[in-house]
Design a protein around this motif. Structure first.
Motif, PDB file in Angstrom:
ATOM      1  N   LEU A  26       0.833  -1.077  -0.075  1.00  0.00           N
ATOM      2  CA  LEU A  26       0.038   0.092   0.218  1.00  0.00           C
ATOM      3  C   LEU A  26       0.859   1.175   0.068  1.00  0.00           C
ATOM      4  N   ALA A  27       0.813   1.840  -1.101  1.00  0.00           N
ATOM      5  CA  ALA A  27       1.632   3.254  -1.132  1.00  0.00           C
ATOM      6  C   ALA A  27       0.976   4.423  -1.146  1.00  0.00           C
ATOM      7  N   PHE A  28       1.692   5.227  -0.433  1.00  0.00           N
ATOM      8  CA  PHE A  28       0.939   6.598  -0.111  1.00  0.00           C
ATOM      9  C   PHE A  28       0.940   7.291  -1.403  1.00  0.00           C
ATOM     10  N   HIS A  29       0.042   8.271  -1.763  1.00  0.00           N
ATOM     11  CA  HIS A  29      -0.242   8.871  -3.170  1.00  0.00           C
ATOM     12  C   HIS A  29       1.075   9.774  -3.270  1.00  0.00           C
ATOM     13  N   THR A  30       0.954  10.878  -2.416  1.00  0.00           N
ATOM     14  CA  THR A  30       2.292  11.993  -2.634  1.00  0.00           C
ATOM     15  C   THR A  30       3.551  11.425  -2.155  1.00  0.00           C
ATOM     16  N   HIS A  31       4.477  11.858  -2.535  1.00  0.00           N
ATOM     17  CA  HIS A  31       5.870  11.693  -2.060  1.00  0.00           C
ATOM     18  C   HIS A  31       6.170  12.094  -0.751  1.00  0.00           C
ATOM     19  N   LYS A  32       6.171  10.962   0.267  1.00  0.00           N
ATOM     20  CA  LYS A  32       6.594  11.236   1.515  1.00  0.00           C
ATOM     21  C   LYS A  32       7.625  10.012   1.976  1.00  0.00           C
ATOM     22  N   LYS A  33       8.401  10.335   2.999  1.00  0.00           N
ATOM     23  CA  LYS A  33       9.509   9.273   3.344  1.00  0.00           C
ATOM     24  C   LYS A  33       9.149   8.586   4.506  1.00  0.00           C
ATOM     25  N   LEU A  35       6.191   8.438   8.224  1.00  0.00           N
ATOM     26  CA  LEU A  35       4.850   8.757   8.582  1.00  0.00           C
ATOM     27  C   LEU A  35       4.790   9.795   9.282  1.00  0.00           C
ATOM     28  N   PHE A  36       5.886  10.386  10.138  1.00  0.00           N
ATOM     29  CA  PHE A  36       5.535  11.579  10.601  1.00  0.00           C
ATOM     30  C   PHE A  36       5.605  12.867   9.837  1.00  0.00           C
ATOM     31  N   GLN A  37       5.805  12.619   8.462  1.00  0.00           N
ATOM     32  CA  GLN A  37       5.840  13.888   7.589  1.00  0.00           C
ATOM     33  C   GLN A  37       4.085  14.128   7.070  1.00  0.00           C
ATOM     34  N   LEU A  38       3.272  12.979   7.544  1.00  0.00           N
ATOM     35  CA  LEU A  38       1.938  13.195   7.053  1.00  0.00           C
ATOM     36  C   LEU A  38       1.249  13.903   8.055  1.00  0.00           C
ATOM     37  N   SER A  39       0.066  14.531   7.461  1.00  0.00           N
ATOM     38  CA  SER A  39      -0.711  15.726   8.322  1.00  0.00           C
ATOM     39  C   SER A  39      -1.631  14.574   9.085  1.00  0.00           C
ATOM     40  N   ASN A  40      -2.171  14.882  10.465  1.00  0.00           N
ATOM     41  CA  ASN A  40      -3.085  14.215  11.222  1.00  0.00           C
ATOM     42  C   ASN A  40      -4.294  13.589  10.156  1.00  0.00           C
ATOM     43  N   ILE A  41      -4.803  14.498   9.179  1.00  0.00           N
ATOM     44  CA  ILE A  41      -5.634  13.712   8.472  1.00  0.00           C
ATOM     45  C   ILE A  41      -5.176  12.889   7.463  1.00  0.00           C
ATOM     46  N   GLU A  42      -4.002  13.149   6.919  1.00  0.00           N
ATOM     47  CA  GLU A  42      -3.412  12.184   6.054  1.00  0.00           C
ATOM     48  C   GLU A  42      -3.237  10.794   6.502  1.00  0.00           C
ATOM     49  N   ILE A  66      -1.234 -11.377   9.937  1.00  0.00           N
ATOM     50  CA  ILE A  66      -0.761 -10.430   8.751  1.00  0.00           C
ATOM     51  C   ILE A  66       0.222  -9.643   9.453  1.00  0.00           C
ATOM     52  N   ASN A  67       1.400  -9.604   8.655  1.00  0.00           N
ATOM     53  CA  ASN A  67       2.681  -8.762   9.204  1.00  0.00           C
ATOM     54  C   ASN A  67       2.627  -7.559   8.318  1.00  0.00           C
ATOM     55  N   TYR A  68       3.121  -6.369   8.898  1.00  0.00           N
ATOM     56  CA  TYR A  68       3.168  -5.047   8.563  1.00  0.00           C
ATOM     57  C   TYR A  68       4.430  -4.625   8.520  1.00  0.00           C
ATOM     58  N   ALA A  69       5.187  -3.966   7.291  1.00  0.00           N
ATOM     59  CA  ALA A  69       6.365  -3.393   7.278  1.00  0.00           C
ATOM     60  C   ALA A  69       6.671  -2.126   6.593  1.00  0.00           C
ATOM     61  N   ILE A  70       7.500  -1.475   7.006  1.00  0.00           N
ATOM     62  CA  ILE A  70       7.969   0.007   6.459  1.00  0.00           C
ATOM     63  C   ILE A  70       9.465  -0.112   6.236  1.00  0.00           C
ATOM     64  N   TYR A  71      10.010  -0.196   5.084  1.00  0.00           N
ATOM     65  CA  TYR A  71      11.410  -0.125   5.106  1.00  0.00           C
ATOM     66  C   TYR A  71      11.539   1.148   4.385  1.00  0.00           C
ATOM     67  N   GLY A  72      11.929   1.255   3.223  1.00  0.00           N
ATOM     68  CA  GLY A  72      12.283   2.637   2.695  1.00  0.00           C
ATOM     69  C   GLY A  72      13.839   2.767   2.522  1.00  0.00           C
ATOM     70  N   ASP A  73      14.702   1.822   2.739  1.00  0.00           N
ATOM     71  CA  ASP A  73      15.965   2.279   2.720  1.00  0.00           C
ATOM     72  C   ASP A  73      16.014   2.463   1.077  1.00  0.00           C
ATOM     73  N   LEU A  74      15.881   1.630   0.377  1.00  0.00           N
ATOM     74  CA  LEU A  74      16.283   1.564  -1.194  1.00  0.00           C
ATOM     75  C   LEU A  74      14.994   2.491  -1.885  1.00  0.00           C
ATOM     76  N   VAL A  75      13.778   2.201  -1.585  1.00  0.00           N
ATOM     77  CA  VAL A  75      12.600   2.815  -2.174  1.00  0.00           C
ATOM     78  C   VAL A  75      12.262   3.849  -1.184  1.00  0.00           C
ATOM     79  N   SER A  76      12.487   5.025  -1.284  1.00  0.00           N
ATOM     80  CA  SER A  76      12.354   6.284  -0.282  1.00  0.00           C
ATOM     81  C   SER A  76      10.879   6.957  -0.664  1.00  0.00           C
ATOM     82  N   HIS A  77       9.810   6.108  -0.725  1.00  0.00           N
ATOM     83  CA  HIS A  77       8.605   6.473  -0.901  1.00  0.00           C
ATOM     84  C   HIS A  77       7.657   5.819   0.069  1.00  0.00           C
TER      85      HIS A  77
END
Length: 130
Positions: A26-33, A35-42, A66-77
Protein backbone atom coordinates in the motif's frame (compact mmCIF):
# COMPACT_ATOMS: atom_id res chain seq x y z
CA UNK A 1 3.80 -5.08 -8.61
CA UNK A 2 0.36 -5.07 -10.16
CA UNK A 3 -2.07 -2.27 -9.35
CA UNK A 4 -5.19 -3.50 -7.57
CA UNK A 5 -7.01 -0.26 -6.82
CA UNK A 6 -6.46 3.43 -6.18
CA UNK A 7 -7.83 4.60 -2.85
CA UNK A 8 -8.28 8.10 -1.39
CA UNK A 9 -4.72 8.54 -0.08
CA UNK A 10 -2.93 5.47 -1.41
CA UNK A 11 -2.70 2.84 -4.12
CA UNK A 12 -2.86 -0.88 -3.43
CA UNK A 13 -0.59 -3.20 -5.39
CA UNK A 14 -0.35 -6.98 -5.47
CA UNK A 15 3.24 -8.11 -5.09
CA UNK A 16 4.30 -10.33 -7.98
CA UNK A 17 6.19 -12.53 -5.50
CA UNK A 18 3.41 -14.58 -3.90
CA UNK A 19 5.65 -16.53 -1.54
CA UNK A 20 3.10 -15.32 1.04
CA UNK A 21 -0.29 -15.69 -0.62
CA UNK A 22 -2.01 -12.31 -0.88
CA UNK A 23 1.07 -10.17 -0.21
CA UNK A 24 0.39 -6.56 -1.14
CA UNK A 25 1.94 -3.13 -0.92
CA UNK A 26 0.00 0.00 0.00
CA UNK A 27 1.79 3.13 -1.27
CA UNK A 28 0.93 6.65 -0.17
CA UNK A 29 -0.07 8.88 -3.09
CA UNK A 30 2.20 11.86 -2.59
CA UNK A 31 5.91 11.58 -2.06
CA UNK A 32 6.67 11.25 1.64
CA UNK A 33 9.46 9.25 3.24
CA UNK A 34 8.23 8.91 6.81
CA UNK A 35 4.91 8.55 8.64
CA UNK A 36 5.63 11.64 10.73
CA UNK A 37 5.62 13.76 7.57
CA UNK A 38 1.89 13.15 7.12
CA UNK A 39 -0.71 15.54 8.45
CA UNK A 40 -3.07 14.12 11.06
CA UNK A 41 -5.80 13.84 8.42
CA UNK A 42 -3.47 12.06 5.95
CA UNK A 43 -2.19 9.73 8.66
CA UNK A 44 -5.69 8.82 9.81
CA UNK A 45 -6.89 8.19 6.27
CA UNK A 46 -3.80 6.13 5.36
CA UNK A 47 -4.13 3.99 8.48
CA UNK A 48 -7.84 3.53 7.82
CA UNK A 49 -7.08 2.32 4.30
CA UNK A 50 -4.37 0.01 5.64
CA UNK A 51 -6.85 -1.49 8.09
CA UNK A 52 -9.50 -2.01 5.40
CA UNK A 53 -6.98 -3.65 3.08
CA UNK A 54 -5.78 -5.95 5.88
CA UNK A 55 -9.38 -6.94 6.63
CA UNK A 56 -9.97 -7.64 2.94
CA UNK A 57 -6.86 -9.84 2.82
CA UNK A 58 -8.01 -11.67 5.96
CA UNK A 59 -11.40 -12.36 4.40
CA UNK A 60 -9.97 -13.30 1.00
CA UNK A 61 -7.13 -15.62 2.11
CA UNK A 62 -7.78 -16.55 5.76
CA UNK A 63 -4.19 -16.20 7.05
CA UNK A 64 -3.43 -16.86 10.72
CA UNK A 65 -1.63 -13.48 11.00
CA UNK A 66 -0.87 -10.44 8.90
CA UNK A 67 2.56 -8.80 9.13
CA UNK A 68 3.11 -5.12 8.34
CA UNK A 69 6.41 -3.49 7.46
CA UNK A 70 7.75 -0.14 6.36
CA UNK A 71 11.29 -0.17 5.05
CA UNK A 72 12.24 2.49 2.52
CA UNK A 73 16.01 2.18 2.56
CA UNK A 74 16.08 1.62 -1.19
CA UNK A 75 12.63 2.91 -2.19
CA UNK A 76 12.23 6.18 -0.34
CA UNK A 77 8.49 6.50 -0.91
CA UNK A 78 6.19 5.77 2.02
CA UNK A 79 4.59 2.34 1.63
CA UNK A 80 3.49 -0.60 3.75
CA UNK A 81 4.21 -4.23 3.00
CA UNK A 82 1.09 -6.18 4.01
CA UNK A 83 2.05 -9.83 4.30
CA UNK A 84 -0.42 -12.58 5.18
CA UNK A 85 1.26 -15.35 7.18
CA UNK A 86 0.15 -18.97 7.43
CA UNK A 87 0.92 -21.55 10.13
CA UNK A 88 3.43 -24.09 8.83
CA UNK A 89 4.13 -21.71 5.92
CA UNK A 90 7.22 -19.78 4.96
CA UNK A 91 8.62 -17.60 7.78
CA UNK A 92 5.90 -18.59 10.29
CA UNK A 93 6.91 -17.42 13.76
CA UNK A 94 9.53 -15.05 12.36
CA UNK A 95 9.65 -11.78 10.47
CA UNK A 96 8.97 -12.38 6.80
CA UNK A 97 11.90 -12.23 4.41
CA UNK A 98 11.36 -9.20 2.20
CA UNK A 99 13.38 -10.49 -0.74
CA UNK A 100 13.65 -14.28 -0.49
CA UNK A 101 16.12 -16.09 -2.70
CA UNK A 102 13.38 -18.41 -3.94
CA UNK A 103 10.33 -16.44 -4.98
CA UNK A 104 6.94 -17.75 -6.00
CA UNK A 105 5.58 -16.30 -9.21
CA UNK A 106 2.27 -17.42 -10.66
CA UNK A 107 0.76 -17.27 -14.13
CA UNK A 108 -0.98 -14.08 -15.25
CA UNK A 109 -4.50 -15.47 -14.85
CA UNK A 110 -3.77 -16.36 -11.21
CA UNK A 111 -2.69 -12.78 -10.48
CA UNK A 112 -6.02 -11.60 -11.88
CA UNK A 113 -7.88 -14.12 -9.71
CA UNK A 114 -6.04 -12.91 -6.61
CA UNK A 115 -6.82 -9.29 -7.47
CA UNK A 116 -10.49 -10.10 -7.95
CA UNK A 117 -10.65 -11.86 -4.57
CA UNK A 118 -9.18 -8.76 -2.93
CA UNK A 119 -11.50 -6.38 -4.79
CA UNK A 120 -14.60 -8.41 -3.85
CA UNK A 121 -13.66 -8.04 -0.18
CA UNK A 122 -12.80 -4.35 -0.51
CA UNK A 123 -16.15 -3.68 -2.15
CA UNK A 124 -17.81 -4.98 1.01
CA UNK A 125 -16.18 -2.14 2.93
CA UNK A 126 -17.96 1.18 3.11
CA UNK A 127 -16.44 4.32 1.62
CA UNK A 128 -14.23 2.51 -0.87
CA UNK A 129 -15.05 3.51 -4.41
CA UNK A 130 -13.21 2.84 -7.64
Amino acid sequence: MIEVVELKTSTLYLNKDQTHLGRCILAFHTHKKELFQLSNIELHSFMEELSKVAKALQEAFNPQKINYAIYGDLVSHLHFHIVPKYENGRDWGEAFVNAPIQKKFVIESEYHQLIEKIKVQLEKEEEITW
